[in-house]
Design a protein around this motif. Structure first.
Motif, mmCIF file in Angstrom:
data_model
loop_
_atom_site.group_PDB
_atom_site.id
_atom_site.type_symbol
_atom_site.label_atom_id
_atom_site.label_comp_id
_atom_site.label_asym_id
_atom_site.label_seq_id
_atom_site.Cartn_x
_atom_site.Cartn_y
_atom_site.Cartn_z
ATOM 1 N N VAL B 461 3.417 1.405 1.075
ATOM 2 C CA VAL B 461 3.354 2.247 2.268
ATOM 3 C C VAL B 461 4.701 2.196 2.996
ATOM 4 C CG1 VAL B 461 2.172 2.593 4.474
ATOM 5 C CG2 VAL B 461 0.877 1.826 2.469
ATOM 6 N N ALA B 462 5.246 0.967 3.131
ATOM 7 C CA ALA B 462 6.542 0.805 3.796
ATOM 8 C C ALA B 462 7.644 1.522 3.011
ATOM 9 C CB ALA B 462 6.879 -0.679 3.928
ATOM 10 N N LEU B 463 7.538 1.502 1.687
ATOM 11 C CA LEU B 463 8.549 2.156 0.852
ATOM 12 C C LEU B 463 8.541 3.669 1.089
ATOM 13 C CD1 LEU B 463 10.637 1.322 -1.309
ATOM 14 C CD2 LEU B 463 8.950 1.924 -3.035
ATOM 15 N N LEU B 464 7.343 4.231 1.285
ATOM 16 C CA LEU B 464 7.251 5.667 1.566
ATOM 17 C C LEU B 464 7.899 5.994 2.907
ATOM 18 C CD1 LEU B 464 3.630 6.531 0.347
ATOM 19 C CD2 LEU B 464 5.817 7.131 -0.719
ATOM 20 N N VAL B 465 7.588 5.175 3.936
ATOM 21 C CA VAL B 465 8.202 5.360 5.255
ATOM 22 C C VAL B 465 9.727 5.299 5.114
ATOM 23 C CG1 VAL B 465 8.451 4.343 7.558
ATOM 24 C CG2 VAL B 465 6.208 4.375 6.441
ATOM 25 N N ASN B 466 10.199 4.290 4.402
ATOM 26 C CA ASN B 466 11.607 4.068 4.118
ATOM 27 C C ASN B 466 12.250 5.325 3.517
ATOM 28 O OD1 ASN B 466 13.963 3.326 2.722
ATOM 29 N ND2 ASN B 466 13.200 1.301 2.159
ATOM 30 N N ALA B 467 11.613 5.861 2.465
ATOM 31 C CA ALA B 467 12.194 7.002 1.755
ATOM 32 C C ALA B 467 12.257 8.233 2.649
ATOM 33 C CB ALA B 467 11.378 7.288 0.496
ATOM 34 N N VAL B 468 11.191 8.452 3.439
ATOM 35 C CA VAL B 468 11.161 9.626 4.315
ATOM 36 C C VAL B 468 12.255 9.524 5.377
ATOM 37 C CG1 VAL B 468 9.792 10.798 6.086
ATOM 38 C CG2 VAL B 468 8.728 10.132 3.920
ATOM 39 N N VAL B 469 12.381 8.326 5.989
ATOM 40 C CA VAL B 469 13.404 8.135 7.033
ATOM 41 C C VAL B 469 14.792 8.287 6.419
ATOM 42 C CG1 VAL B 469 14.421 6.432 8.593
ATOM 43 C CG2 VAL B 469 11.937 6.714 8.490
ATOM 44 N N LEU B 470 14.989 7.683 5.255
ATOM 45 C CA LEU B 470 16.294 7.765 4.581
ATOM 46 C C LEU B 470 16.680 9.231 4.343
ATOM 47 C CD1 LEU B 470 17.525 5.579 1.644
ATOM 48 C CD2 LEU B 470 17.837 8.029 1.595
ATOM 49 N N ALA B 471 15.727 9.998 3.806
ATOM 50 C CA ALA B 471 16.012 11.396 3.504
ATOM 51 C C ALA B 471 16.304 12.177 4.784
ATOM 52 C CB ALA B 471 14.835 12.014 2.752
#
Lengths: 82, 483
Positions: B461-471
């Motif tokens: 779940v944290a990885l998804l948040v990470n990827a969205v914020v990064l993008a």
């Protein structure tokens, strides 16, 4: 420092996608393979299913490695034997 | 002193000797000490990586989880194979860049690729934070082995202190060369011991493998398949993804990729390593065989299963050899973790704060930080708490958050911006911290949602948040008129 000579990046090839197949089958199959029977090699089916795809990962990576080495030799690539 | 303890002591002396021999005749600058002068071939890198990957976690944690949880422990067999397939493509470009730019650590990679010292420091802090639970895991394992093999002579706390002292001494005299040589001894030992126990115990106690599983199923129905809720298929799949993506994001595995002589080393390893993973099967079989033989180990005590069933089966000298294998599975990775944490703090954090520091100063500081980090580890180890597997998963939650920024840095010009990488990592770590510290669970947060969603590992779940914020941040901060 010659022994550290870094080769150029190798080109991406279509057969590299084969590497995804074992992982997709292993994980995608979990909901269906989540059962005790039939026992295979004395192991519960779920455990057997996982082991099968671990071994096949090695086989598929070996195939990709062989194809890559052949392609590198043909084009005189820098990293054939080291 | 029990004969088991004497045998373990002899192996400890052997590994110290190997460490000292490996060091003779070399002047050890920081590069020698931490990346072995970049001269290791396939076998050594294989052993070094295997040395880090097959740790106390495998030996005691893996069997402990099979004993205590059953089928969810199968995840341990899966993630390595997925990670090795990824490594075939991931490690060669990292190695090429690291070698060309004389990088020493994982944080150097981020700092150089994103031309940001600050990002290097952030990654350093994240990776040291992730190493700590992993180190605690090794120390807990060492403590369990010594106190079990002493048949009550040492309390677990005394055992932790003794083994930490040995670990620190070992690291300070030998650096990474000691790890590589001891890894040879260790791998032979763990292969032999795990295979022997895994093959023998089910036959000895149940007359066969199938018979053992049938007996377990009869006593604990459903134990050998994943439950519909909790550690369900969704949990297993998301945990395997999290750990496979994070596999090479550990600073010590990332940096041991730098020790290779050529990139072909990684391609060959990617073919062999999945088979090496099969050692785990034997370890799981040991855990299963213990269920009906030494019942009643609850919670974190399940990690004692392998040693308890060994003690119930064999004489003390045999238990000593098993304990010695366990000792090495903690010593090799433990030494890598300590070297890595100390080098990161000296090279990446101290040097960023004091840019003019001499190489010698940094090198000396790195060595002095080894006992400091070890003491922090002991302090955390002696606090009551977690079993071995949850400790590793806690580290993975943190370390996998580095994956998106590494992946996007692989092209010559990173696909993410500096701010994007920074924000993504921070968002991922913040999510992990918020979810694990507050004790909020996904089923509690999303009542009524299907198990497919609520059983997901929080790290994913944290990885998804990470990827969205990064993008998102990358899109906003990318210069609009670039070429």
């Amino acid at each position: 420092m010659t022994e550290h000579a870094a080769g150029a990046a190798r080109p991406a090839r279509a057969y590299h996608w084969l590497a995804a197949v074992p992982a997709l089958c292993l994980l995608g199959g979990i909901p269906f393979a989540n059962r005790l029977e039939p026992f295979v090699l004395g192991l519960p089916f779920l455990l057997f299913w996982i082991l099968l795809w671990v071994v096949l990962t090695s086989a598929v990576m070996g195939l990709i490695y062989t194809l890559d080495e052949r392609a590198a030799r043909r084009s005189g690539g820098p990293d054939v034997a080291s | 002193m029990s004969s088991a303890l004497a045998i373990i002591g002899a192996f400890l002396l052997l590994s110290l000797t190997l460490g000292i021999l490996a060091r003779r005749g070399r002047t050890m600058n920081l590069e020698q000490w931490s990346v072995g002068g970049r001269g290791f071939g396939t076998i050594f890198v294989f052993l070094l990586m295997a040395g880090e990957i097959y740790t106390t976690f495998t030996f005691l944690g893996g069997s402990g989880w099979a004993y205590g949880k059953g089928a969810p422990a199968f995840y341990i067999l899966c993630y390595g194979a997925v990670a090795y397939a990824i490594s075939y493509f991931l490690l060669p470009p990292i190695w090429r860049y690291a070698t060309a730019n004389h990088l020493l650590s994982q944080a150097d990679f981020f700092a150089a690729k994103y031309t940001s010292r600050g990002l290097g420091v952030l990654v350093s802090l994240v990776s040291v934070a992730a190493i700590v639970p992993y180190l605690v895991l090794q120390l807990k394992g060492l403590g369990i082995i010594l106190s079990e093999a002493s048949y009550g002579e040492f309390s677990p706390a005394q055992a932790v202190w003794i083994s930490t002292a040995a670990l620190v001494f070992y690291v300070v005299v030998s650096g990474v060369h000691g790890s590589a040589w001891t890894a040879v001894v260790k791998d032979v030992m763990i292969l032999g011991v795990a295979a022997a126990l895994g093959l023998y115990l089910p036959l000895h106690y149940y007359g066969g493998y199938r018979a053992m599983f049938v007996a377990i199923e009869a006593a604990h129905p459903g134990f050998l398949t994943l439950p519909a809720h909790g550690m369900s298929p969704a949990w297993l799949i998301s945990t395997v993804l999290l750990t496979a993506l994070g596999f090479y994001m550990w600073p010590h595995t990332f940096a041991s990729a730098y020790t290779a002589r050529s990139e072909g080393v990684f391609r060959r390893n990617a073919v062999i390593m999945p088979l090496y993973q099969l050692v785990m099967l034997f370890v799981l079989l040991v855990g299963f065989s213990a269920i009906l033989r030494v019942p009643g180990l609850k919670g974190a005590n399940a990690d004692l299963a392998l040693l308890e069933v060994s003690k119930a089966t064999f004489s003390p000298p045999v238990v000593g050899v098993i304990g010695a294998a366990g000792l090495l599975t903690a010593l090799v990775p433990g030494s890598m973790l300590l070297v890595t944490a100390a080098t990161i703090l000296a090279q990446n954090v101290f040097r960023s704060v004091v840019p003019g520091a001499a190489d010698r100063t940094v090198s000396i500081l790195a060595k002095w930080l080894v006992p400091v980090v070890a003491l922090l580890g002991v302090w955390l180890t002696l606090r009551p708490g977690n079993a071995l597997v949850p400790l590793l998963l806690m580290g993975y939650n943190m370390v996998t958050q580095l994956f998106p920024a590494v992946l996007l840095a692989l092209p010559r010009r990173p696909l993410a911006t500096r701010a994007g990488a920074f924000a993504g990592i921070l968002a991922g770590e913040a999510t992990v911290a918020a979810l694990s510290l507050s004790g909020v669970t996904l089923p509690g947060l999303l009542p009524g949602w299907p198990a497919l969603v609520t059983d997901l590992n929080i790290g994913i779940v944290a990885l998804l948040v990470n990827a969205v914020v990064l993008a998102g941040v990358t899109l906003v901060t990318r210069a609009p008129a670039r070429r």
